[in-house]
Design a protein around this motif. Structure first.
Motif, PDB file in Angstrom:
ATOM      1  N   ARG A  88       0.850  -1.192   0.000  1.00  0.00           N
ATOM      2  CA  ARG A  88       0.000   0.000   0.000  1.00  0.00           C
ATOM      3  C   ARG A  88       0.887   1.244   0.000  1.00  0.00           C
ATOM      4  NH1 ARG A  88      -5.237  -1.196   2.165  1.00  0.00           N
ATOM      5  NH2 ARG A  88      -5.391  -3.373   2.835  1.00  0.00           N
ATOM      6  N   GLY A  89       0.490   2.230  -0.791  1.00  0.00           N
ATOM      7  CA  GLY A  89       1.050   3.569  -0.665  1.00  0.00           C
ATOM      8  C   GLY A  89       2.350   3.846  -1.363  1.00  0.00           C
ATOM      9  N   SER A  90       3.212   2.849  -1.594  1.00  0.00           N
ATOM     10  CA  SER A  90       4.509   3.107  -2.202  1.00  0.00           C
ATOM     11  C   SER A  90       4.911   1.909  -3.044  1.00  0.00           C
ATOM     12  CB  SER A  90       5.565   3.380  -1.131  1.00  0.00           C
ATOM     13  OG  SER A  90       5.697   2.269  -0.264  1.00  0.00           O
ATOM     14  N   ASP A  91       5.875   2.135  -3.950  1.00  0.00           N
ATOM     15  CA  ASP A  91       6.347   1.055  -4.798  1.00  0.00           C
ATOM     16  C   ASP A  91       7.475   0.315  -4.115  1.00  0.00           C
ATOM     17  OD1 ASP A  91       8.396   2.831  -4.913  1.00  0.00           O
ATOM     18  OD2 ASP A  91       8.223   3.273  -7.058  1.00  0.00           O
ATOM     19  N   ALA A  92       8.164  -0.570  -4.864  1.00  0.00           N
ATOM     20  CA  ALA A  92       9.215  -1.398  -4.290  1.00  0.00           C
ATOM     21  C   ALA A  92      10.408  -0.578  -3.824  1.00  0.00           C
ATOM     22  CB  ALA A  92       9.661  -2.452  -5.302  1.00  0.00           C
ATOM     23  N   ASN A  93      10.609   0.585  -4.381  1.00  0.00           N
ATOM     24  CA  ASN A  93      11.733   1.437  -3.999  1.00  0.00           C
ATOM     25  C   ASN A  93      11.370   2.479  -2.956  1.00  0.00           C
ATOM     26  OD1 ASN A  93      13.497   0.167  -5.859  1.00  0.00           O
ATOM     27  ND2 ASN A  93      12.640   1.413  -7.531  1.00  0.00           N
ATOM     28  N   GLY A  94      10.148   2.442  -2.460  1.00  0.00           N
ATOM     29  CA  GLY A  94       9.738   3.378  -1.424  1.00  0.00           C
ATOM     30  C   GLY A  94       9.179   4.683  -1.922  1.00  0.00           C
ATOM     31  N   ARG A  95       9.045   4.852  -3.217  1.00  0.00           N
ATOM     32  CA  ARG A  95       8.499   6.094  -3.763  1.00  0.00           C
ATOM     33  C   ARG A  95       6.978   6.083  -3.659  1.00  0.00           C
ATOM     34  NH1 ARG A  95      12.561   4.950  -7.756  1.00  0.00           N
ATOM     35  NH2 ARG A  95      10.924   3.917  -8.999  1.00  0.00           N
ATOM     36  N   PRO A  96       6.354   7.195  -3.298  1.00  0.00           N
ATOM     37  CA  PRO A  96       4.886   7.234  -3.165  1.00  0.00           C
ATOM     38  C   PRO A  96       4.215   7.074  -4.524  1.00  0.00           C
ATOM     39  CG  PRO A  96       5.817   9.422  -2.912  1.00  0.00           C
ATOM     40  CD  PRO A  96       6.986   8.484  -2.942  1.00  0.00           C
ATOM     41  N   LEU A  97       3.061   6.430  -4.515  1.00  0.00           N
ATOM     42  CA  LEU A  97       2.301   6.197  -5.738  1.00  0.00           C
ATOM     43  C   LEU A  97       1.371   7.367  -6.022  1.00  0.00           C
ATOM     44  CD1 LEU A  97       1.306   2.453  -5.206  1.00  0.00           C
ATOM     45  CD2 LEU A  97       3.237   3.332  -6.508  1.00  0.00           C
ATOM     46  N   SER A  98       1.073   7.518  -7.265  1.00  0.00           N
ATOM     47  CA  SER A  98       0.113   8.550  -7.647  1.00  0.00           C
ATOM     48  C   SER A  98      -1.303   8.109  -7.292  1.00  0.00           C
ATOM     49  CB  SER A  98       0.215   8.826  -9.148  1.00  0.00           C
ATOM     50  OG  SER A  98      -0.106   7.660  -9.896  1.00  0.00           O
ATOM     51  N   LYS A  99      -2.231   9.049  -7.377  1.00  0.00           N
ATOM     52  CA  LYS A  99      -3.612   8.736  -7.029  1.00  0.00           C
ATOM     53  C   LYS A  99      -4.202   7.704  -7.982  1.00  0.00           C
ATOM     54  CE  LYS A  99      -6.063  12.119  -5.674  1.00  0.00           C
ATOM     55  NZ  LYS A  99      -6.889  13.356  -5.638  1.00  0.00           N
ATOM     56  N   GLN A 100      -3.909   7.824  -9.257  1.00  0.00           N
ATOM     57  CA  GLN A 100      -4.417   6.854 -10.229  1.00  0.00           C
ATOM     58  C   GLN A 100      -3.830   5.476  -9.999  1.00  0.00           C
ATOM     59  OE1 GLN A 100      -3.581   7.940 -14.263  1.00  0.00           O
ATOM     60  NE2 GLN A 100      -4.633   6.172 -15.155  1.00  0.00           N
ATOM     61  N   LYS A 101      -2.538   5.423  -9.680  1.00  0.00           N
ATOM     62  CA  LYS A 101      -1.900   4.127  -9.423  1.00  0.00           C
ATOM     63  C   LYS A 101      -2.428   3.504  -8.136  1.00  0.00           C
ATOM     64  CE  LYS A 101       0.807   2.521 -11.560  1.00  0.00           C
ATOM     65  NZ  LYS A 101       0.747   1.503 -12.635  1.00  0.00           N
ATOM     66  N   ARG A 102      -2.724   4.291  -7.119  1.00  0.00           N
ATOM     67  CA  ARG A 102      -3.282   3.749  -5.880  1.00  0.00           C
ATOM     68  C   ARG A 102      -4.652   3.138  -6.119  1.00  0.00           C
ATOM     69  NH1 ARG A 102      -1.188   8.526  -3.388  1.00  0.00           N
ATOM     70  NH2 ARG A 102      -3.292   9.432  -3.326  1.00  0.00           N
TER      71      ARG A 102
END
Length: 307
Positions: A88-102
């Motif tokens: 939830r909330g971030s990708d594998a590298n720890g970067r936050p996801l965009s609203k569309q991706k969430r």
């Protein structure tokens, strides 16, 4: 396809030191080939070690990188820990996801949770594994107790022992059976206090497991049950030490043979309390040991005769 020799410069070979002196048998040359140090004349293998093909973390200057190793297999989960978990909330590298991706990840997580179980039996197993994990965590037991209890529940489910019985009761009974097999002094009342069933359900489930699976349960002794009773009753150290001595007398004289261990331990605490003037009432001891006051008096008389 490459024609080069595989593992020519593997981690277990040193190309600069292929020749390692003379053979102890025929004085021939010793060379390293395929992880073995062998003589080229007589074939004597002086030393051998193979390649490690298992999953190991890669080591760098800043520490190991365990991302490629994965979690170990465990019977404590219904899928043995092989299924994927969508974060939830971030990708594998720890970067936050965009609203569309969430939103997309939320839909994928919902469909993933719906497709986790292939049958009702697998869904029941997942619920029971979660219940076992909750009980083990509430009692502060070790992880091997959780795994062993999960294995017992799997065997009970494969032998069709769950029909007409509650999943919560069998999960708690599996934890109680695991404690008995490992020799841990945990009573059915302690397990029922944190489980979603009563003590009778725990005992009934344990009896079914013990009879059908032929469990190799360890025999409980008064010496094992004494620390739990002393801690619950808040007994002084001198009384505890004297009670331990009385239990040793009971075991050496055969007083504890064929008797309920908790009753012998409670009677030893009662006699030790009388000697040091910090007497516990028989009702308090009976409630803590889960026996009757009559049992404590009978074991007390047996101890007095042995003394």
């Amino acid at each position: 396809m490459s024609s080069s020799k595989p593992y020519a410069d593997g981690f277990d070979e040193d190309p600069e030191n292929d020749v390692h002196g003379d053979c102890p048998e025929c004085a021939g040359n010793i060379e390293t080939d395929g992880g073995e140090r062998a003589c080229t004349d007589c074939g004597l293998v002086v030393d051998g070690h193979g390649l490690a093909y298992g999953n190991r973390p890669r080591w760098f200057d800043d520490g190991p990188d365990t991302r490629r190793t994965g979690a170990p297999l465990t019977p404590a989960r219904h899928d043995s820990g092989l299924s994927s978990e969508i974060g939830r909330g971030s990708d594998a590298n720890g970067r936050p996801l965009s609203k569309q991706k969430r939103r997309q990840i939320r839909r994928l997580r919902r469909e993933h949770n719906r497709a986790r179980f292939r049958s009702k039996a697998e869904q029941n197993l997942a619920f029971a594994c979660g219940e076992i994990a909750r009980i083990v965590g509430a009692l502060d037991l070790k992880h091997d107790i959780r795994e062993f209890a999960s294995v017992l529940f799997r065997q009970a489910q494969s032998d069709d022992l769950l029909r007409g019985r509650s999943l919560e009761g069998f999960a708690a009974g599996s934890v109680f059976a695991a404690c008995r097999c490992r020799g841990l002094p945990r009573s059915a009342r302690e397990i029922a206090a944190v489980a979603r069933c009563d003590e009778n359900t725990v005992l009934n489930s344990y009896r079914v497991l013990n009879a059908e699976l032929e469990l190799a349960t360890a025999v409980q002794t008064p010496r094992q049950l004494l620390p739990g009773l002393v801690s619950e009753l808040d007994v002084d150290d001198v009384v505890r030490n004297r009670a331990r001595e009385l239990i040793e007398v009971a075991e050496s004289e055969g007083v504890s043979n064929g008797r309920r261990p908790s009753g012998v331990a409670a009677a030893a605490i009662y006699l030790a309390g009388q000697e040091f003037g910090t007497e516990q009432t028989q009702a308090e001891l009976a409630d803590a040991a889960d026996v009757s006051a009559v049992t404590i008096r009978e074991r007390m008389y047996d101890l007095q005769e042995a003394l």
